[in-house]
Design an enzyme around this catalytic site. Structure first.
Site, PDB file in Angstrom:
ATOM      1  N   TYR A 156       0.838  -1.220   0.000  1.00  0.00           N
ATOM      2  CA  TYR A 156       0.000   0.000   0.000  1.00  0.00           C
ATOM      3  C   TYR A 156       0.866   1.260   0.000  1.00  0.00           C
ATOM      4  CZ  TYR A 156      -3.051   3.760   1.439  1.00  0.00           C
ATOM      5  OH  TYR A 156      -3.712   4.969   1.492  1.00  0.00           O
ATOM      6  N   LYS A 160       1.126   4.289  -2.847  1.00  0.00           N
ATOM      7  CA  LYS A 160       0.877   5.720  -2.636  1.00  0.00           C
ATOM      8  C   LYS A 160       2.131   6.551  -2.945  1.00  0.00           C
ATOM      9  CE  LYS A 160      -3.420   5.520  -1.895  1.00  0.00           C
ATOM     10  NZ  LYS A 160      -4.431   6.237  -2.674  1.00  0.00           N
TER      11      LYS A 160
END
Ligand SMILES: NC(=O)c1ccc[n+]([C@@H]2O[C@H](COP(=O)([O-])OP(=O)(O)OC[C@H]3O[C@@H](n4cnc5c(N)ncnc54)[C@H](OP(=O)(O)O)[C@@H]3O)[C@@H](O)[C@H]2O)c1
Length: 266
Positions: A156, A160
């Site tokens: 994750y 990002k």
């Protein structure tokens, strides 16, 4: 006013992940600021969101579709058709907690395919259309997570980091056009995110979080001003500034303390 007249007057905002959390609040702001909507999310809650936005006076079209799939993004692009998109909010995304080696491959691939591949595939098609009109605003929901290695949420945070970086690169490529690109970088925000990521028992998942309505407002205003990026909240601004001068090894260890399974129970 006839519907065709209102069609031609109200600008169109496309918002992904508008069924809950930050995306819901961003779509609400778009309506409050006079936009009609095309919204998409993967689960049936998008229908209720569409009804709520219609109740606020907007013309709303919704699509329940998995934006991790190329076919899903194609369906959204088809729904938009050749209508001018004034605002594109590429917000859909999700996390995935726990140790990387324990994560099923299909789960972390879904994070990559939603947060990166589906996002940039959609953005490429909509922004090509914006460039043809020399007009448009793009808002990515990145994250301050992109500024630090995400121990126990490794894929994750990497996704990002991609979005935070990509947003600035695209912004620069478009600097001589009428299109602005802005990256909203929230910190921990009180949404369905941590439950969906399986992180409710972590320190960050069980700790104090920001109000998604406030986060969305910060992002909307930065987009309207055409700013490059914005970190929501004073605490997160400090965290972002610290991340820039802290070695990656130390950041990874700090993230462990926040995201290790069970860390919220100590
Ligand atoms: N909450 C935080 O602490 C935080 C911090 C920084 C950045 N962010 C980012 O903020 C964005 C919004 O998250 P949130 O916190 O508001 O969480 P949320 O309440 O879980 O909202 C996520 C939204 O994205 C949609 N979505 C996720 N995967 C999708 C897929 N494959 N296809 C279509 N729609 C999909 C969800 O719809 P479905 O439920 O229908 O899948 C939902 O509408 C994400 O990009 C997230 O990474 C969140």
């Amino acid at each position: 006013m006839s519907e065709s007249m209102s069609d031609s007057i109200r600008p169109l905002a496309v918002v992904t992940g508008a069924s809950s959390g930050i995306g819901y609040e961003l779509a609400k702001l778009a309506v409050e600021n006079g936009h009609d909507l095309v919204i998409a999310a993967d689960r049936p809650e998008i229908v209720e969101a569409a009804q709520a936005f219609q109740g606020m006076g907007a013309k709303v079209e919704h699509l329940q579709v998995d934006l991790a799939e190329r076919d899903g993004v194609d369906k959204l692009v088809q729904l938009i058709g050749d209508r001018p998109v004034d605002v594109l909010i590429a917000n859909a995304g999700h996390g995935l907690g726990h140790a990387f080696l324990e994560q099923p491959a299909e789960d972390w691939m879904h994070v990559v395919n939603t947060n990166i591949t589906g996002t940039v595939y959609l953005v490429q098609q909509v922004v090509r259309q914006m460039v043809a009109r020399d007009k448009g605003r793009v808002l990515f929901t990145g994250s301050i997570a992109g500024l630090m290695p995400g121990t126990f949420q490794a894929v994750y945070n990497g996704s990002k980091a991609f979005i935070d970086s990509f947003s600035f690169a695209l912004r620069n490529e478009l600097k001589d056009t009428g299109i602005t690109v802005t990256c909203l970088m929230p910190g921990a925000t009180d949404t369905d995110f941590f439950e969906r990521a399986g992180m409710e028992d972590t320190k960050v998942g069980s700790g104090k979080k920001e109000d998604p309505a406030k986060v969305a407002k910060v992002g909307w205003e930065a987009m309207m001003k055409g700013e490059g990026d914005v970190v929501s909240g004073v605490k997160n601004k400090v965290q972002a500034a610290m991340a820039a001068v802290t070695p990656e090894t130390a950041l990874a260890e700090m993230h462990r303390k926040q995201a290790e399974p069970g860390s919220g129970q100590h």
